[in-house]
Each structure stands twice: as structure tokens, then as C-alpha cells.
Motif scaffolding. Structure first.
Motif, PDB file in Angstrom:
ATOM      1  N   ASP A 115      76.647  18.189 -40.027  1.00 15.02           N
ATOM      2  CA  ASP A 115      75.838  16.972 -39.934  1.00 15.02           C
ATOM      3  C   ASP A 115      74.482  17.244 -39.286  1.00 15.02           C
ATOM      4  O   ASP A 115      74.349  18.105 -38.427  1.00 15.02           O
ATOM      5  CB  ASP A 115      76.542  15.893 -39.109  1.00 15.02           C
ATOM      6  CG  ASP A 115      77.741  15.290 -39.814  1.00 15.02           C
ATOM      7  OD1 ASP A 115      77.866  15.453 -41.044  1.00 15.02           O
ATOM      8  OD2 ASP A 115      78.554  14.649 -39.132  1.00 15.02           O
ATOM      9  N   VAL A 116      73.497  16.457 -39.721  1.00 13.73           N
ATOM     10  CA  VAL A 116      72.206  16.387 -39.043  1.00 13.73           C
ATOM     11  C   VAL A 116      72.050  14.932 -38.611  1.00 13.73           C
ATOM     12  O   VAL A 116      72.151  14.016 -39.428  1.00 13.73           O
ATOM     13  CB  VAL A 116      71.025  16.771 -39.967  1.00 13.73           C
ATOM     14  CG1 VAL A 116      69.701  16.574 -39.240  1.00 13.73           C
ATOM     15  CG2 VAL A 116      71.155  18.201 -40.442  1.00 13.73           C
ATOM     16  N   VAL A 117      71.832  14.732 -37.308  1.00 15.54           N
ATOM     17  CA  VAL A 117      71.582  13.396 -36.773  1.00 15.54           C
ATOM     18  C   VAL A 117      70.109  13.332 -36.402  1.00 15.54           C
ATOM     19  O   VAL A 117      69.627  14.132 -35.598  1.00 15.54           O
ATOM     20  CB  VAL A 117      72.471  13.099 -35.546  1.00 15.54           C
ATOM     21  CG1 VAL A 117      72.163  11.713 -34.992  1.00 15.54           C
ATOM     22  CG2 VAL A 117      73.945  13.220 -35.905  1.00 15.54           C
ATOM     23  N   SER A 118      69.398  12.390 -37.016  1.00 17.88           N
ATOM     24  CA  SER A 118      67.968  12.214 -36.772  1.00 17.88           C
ATOM     25  C   SER A 118      67.782  10.907 -36.002  1.00 17.88           C
ATOM     26  O   SER A 118      68.125   9.839 -36.499  1.00 17.88           O
ATOM     27  CB  SER A 118      67.242  12.153 -38.119  1.00 17.88           C
ATOM     28  OG  SER A 118      65.888  11.795 -37.951  1.00 17.88           O
ATOM     29  N   THR A 119      67.248  11.010 -34.766  1.00 21.06           N
ATOM     30  CA  THR A 119      67.026   9.831 -33.936  1.00 21.06           C
ATOM     31  C   THR A 119      65.535   9.714 -33.649  1.00 21.06           C
ATOM     32  O   THR A 119      64.934  10.631 -33.098  1.00 21.06           O
ATOM     33  CB  THR A 119      67.808   9.929 -32.608  1.00 21.06           C
ATOM     34  OG1 THR A 119      69.186  10.152 -32.905  1.00 21.06           O
ATOM     35  CG2 THR A 119      67.660   8.659 -31.790  1.00 21.06           C
ATOM     36  N   ALA A 120      64.948   8.591 -34.044  1.00 19.77           N
ATOM     37  CA  ALA A 120      63.519   8.340 -33.826  1.00 19.77           C
ATOM     38  C   ALA A 120      63.376   7.252 -32.765  1.00 19.77           C
ATOM     39  O   ALA A 120      64.030   6.211 -32.854  1.00 19.77           O
ATOM     40  CB  ALA A 120      62.861   7.896 -35.125  1.00 19.77           C
ATOM     41  N   THR A 121      62.511   7.506 -31.771  1.00 22.31           N
ATOM     42  CA  THR A 121      62.316   6.567 -30.668  1.00 22.31           C
ATOM     43  C   THR A 121      60.828   6.340 -30.457  1.00 22.31           C
ATOM     44  O   THR A 121      60.046   7.302 -30.421  1.00 22.31           O
ATOM     45  CB  THR A 121      62.934   7.112 -29.367  1.00 22.31           C
ATOM     46  OG1 THR A 121      64.314   7.413 -29.594  1.00 22.31           O
ATOM     47  CG2 THR A 121      62.803   6.123 -28.218  1.00 22.31           C
ATOM     48  N   ILE A 122      60.431   5.069 -30.306  1.00 21.28           N
ATOM     49  CA  ILE A 122      59.051   4.747 -29.979  1.00 21.28           C
ATOM     50  C   ILE A 122      58.881   4.966 -28.480  1.00 21.28           C
ATOM     51  O   ILE A 122      59.540   4.311 -27.664  1.00 21.28           O
ATOM     52  CB  ILE A 122      58.693   3.298 -30.358  1.00 21.28           C
ATOM     53  CG1 ILE A 122      58.880   3.083 -31.860  1.00 21.28           C
ATOM     54  CG2 ILE A 122      57.255   2.962 -29.934  1.00 21.28           C
ATOM     55  CD1 ILE A 122      58.735   1.644 -32.304  1.00 21.28           C
ATOM     56  N   THR A 123      58.014   5.905 -28.115  1.00 25.36           N
ATOM     57  CA  THR A 123      57.809   6.264 -26.718  1.00 25.36           C
ATOM     58  C   THR A 123      57.347   5.058 -25.915  1.00 25.36           C
ATOM     59  O   THR A 123      56.435   4.344 -26.317  1.00 25.36           O
ATOM     60  CB  THR A 123      56.770   7.404 -26.604  1.00 25.36           C
ATOM     61  OG1 THR A 123      57.218   8.498 -27.401  1.00 25.36           O
ATOM     62  CG2 THR A 123      56.583   7.854 -25.169  1.00 25.36           C
ATOM     63  N   GLY A 124      57.999   4.822 -24.778  1.00 24.42           N
ATOM     64  CA  GLY A 124      57.616   3.747 -23.882  1.00 24.42           C
ATOM     65  C   GLY A 124      58.153   2.375 -24.251  1.00 24.42           C
ATOM     66  O   GLY A 124      58.014   1.429 -23.492  1.00 24.42           O
ATOM     67  N   GLU A 125      58.772   2.246 -25.432  1.00 25.71           N
ATOM     68  CA  GLU A 125      59.292   0.945 -25.858  1.00 25.71           C
ATOM     69  C   GLU A 125      60.817   0.916 -25.921  1.00 25.71           C
ATOM     70  O   GLU A 125      61.413  -0.146 -25.983  1.00 25.71           O
ATOM     71  CB  GLU A 125      58.704   0.540 -27.218  1.00 25.71           C
ATOM     72  CG  GLU A 125      57.207   0.276 -27.144  1.00 25.71           C
ATOM     73  CD  GLU A 125      56.650  -0.269 -28.446  1.00 25.71           C
ATOM     74  OE1 GLU A 125      57.400  -0.879 -29.235  1.00 25.71           O
ATOM     75  OE2 GLU A 125      55.443  -0.072 -28.677  1.00 25.71           O
ATOM     76  N   GLY A 126      61.430   2.087 -25.954  1.00 24.11           N
ATOM     77  CA  GLY A 126      62.883   2.144 -25.988  1.00 24.11           C
ATOM     78  C   GLY A 126      63.517   1.676 -27.281  1.00 24.11           C
ATOM     79  O   GLY A 126      64.722   1.464 -27.344  1.00 24.11           O
ATOM     80  N   VAL A 127      62.739   1.507 -28.333  1.00 22.67           N
ATOM     81  CA  VAL A 127      63.275   1.090 -29.627  1.00 22.67           C
ATOM     82  C   VAL A 127      63.545   2.359 -30.429  1.00 22.67           C
ATOM     83  O   VAL A 127      62.663   3.206 -30.574  1.00 22.67           O
ATOM     84  CB  VAL A 127      62.293   0.179 -30.393  1.00 22.67           C
ATOM     85  CG1 VAL A 127      62.844  -0.197 -31.752  1.00 22.67           C
ATOM     86  CG2 VAL A 127      61.981  -1.059 -29.574  1.00 22.67           C
ATOM     87  N   SER A 128      64.771   2.478 -30.944  1.00 25.90           N
ATOM     88  CA  SER A 128      65.096   3.678 -31.700  1.00 25.90           C
ATOM     89  C   SER A 128      65.923   3.349 -32.930  1.00 25.90           C
ATOM     90  O   SER A 128      66.479   2.257 -33.058  1.00 25.90           O
ATOM     91  CB  SER A 128      65.841   4.683 -30.812  1.00 25.90           C
ATOM     92  OG  SER A 128      67.068   4.142 -30.387  1.00 25.90           O
TER      93      SER A 128
END
Length: 137
Positions: A115-128
């Protein structure tokens, strides 16, 4: 980073909070809904020092980034805007991409067996958002 994880194709398995993440990034509602519903294929390749990560969508669209680890590059987003990005090796079997545009986004690619798990997070906003892909056999 083990090169055995590259020159492979991975199939979409699941995702979480993609719509919320895209809306927080300012993607228009109609496009956000379209991208959130998509189930892309992930193609990873490596030739010499050059890595390529490509997401291919069922309708033929794709988004591709090619890079050398640690070297900043220009990335063209699907909406046509150009931002600065850099990808570095993380802990264990990780690649970490930092995109510097209107909002900074960190994308962590975790390589876990098949598996490849890709997690994207907006820096400083905590939205991922998270996408999980499984290696094609």
C-alpha cells in the motif's frame, strides 16, 4: 527510499475527507466534488535520480510531478497555476512533498508493504485528506 516501490502502478483503495480538504484549499465546489469522487490510479516511476508521481483519472485527465529529491521545482496544478514544490525522503519509507502556493500543503507518501498512503495537510490549518492505494500484482 527503496526503489522497489517505484516503477509500479497502484490502484485506488479508499480516501477520507478529500472534499473538505479541497474546499479548504479554495477549489470551486463543482471541481472539488468532481475530484473528491474520483478514484485515480497512482503510477510511480524512477529513472536514475528522477522520480515521477502520476495520478491518472478514469476520464483521461492526469496530474504528474517529476523531481529529484531535495531540489525545488515548478509544479503546475490541475487548474493551471504554477507553484514551487520540493520532495525529500522522510523517515523509513516516506516521501514528503511541500507545495508553496497560496496555501502551503504538505503531502506525505507512506510506503507500507503493498500500500501507498498519501496524506495531504494544509500547513497551519490542520485540514487534511488521505488516499490509500494498493500495488497492482
Amino acid at each position: 527510499m527503496a526503489t522497489g516501490d517505484f516503477n509500479k502502478t497502484y490502484t485506488y483503495k479508499s480516501s477520507d475527507n478529500v472534499l473538505g480538504f479541497l474546499k479548504a484549499r479554495g477549489v470551486p465546489d463543482d471541481l472539488a466534488a468532481q475530484y473528491a469522487a474520483a478514484k485515480p490510479t497512482l503510477e510511480l516511476s524512477k529513472k536514475g535520480d528522477q522520480y515521477t508521481i502520476k495520478r491518472v483519472f478514469a476520464d483521461g485527465r492526469s496530474h504528474e510531478v517529476s523531481f529529484e529529491l531535495g531540489k525545488e521545482f515548478d509544479e503546475t496544478r490541475p487548474n493551471g497555476t504554477t507553484i514551487k514544490s520540493v520532495v525529500v525522503a522522510g523517515e523509513g519509507k516516506q516521501l514528503i512533498q511541500t507545495q508553496k502556493g497560496d496555501k502551503e500543503v504538505k503531502i506525505v507518501y507512506d510506503f507500507n508493504g503493498d500500500d501507498v498512503v498519501s496524506t495531504a495537510t494544509i500547513t497551519g490549518e490542520g485540514v487534511s485528506a488521505k488516499w490509500v492505494f494498493s500495488r497492482n500484482q
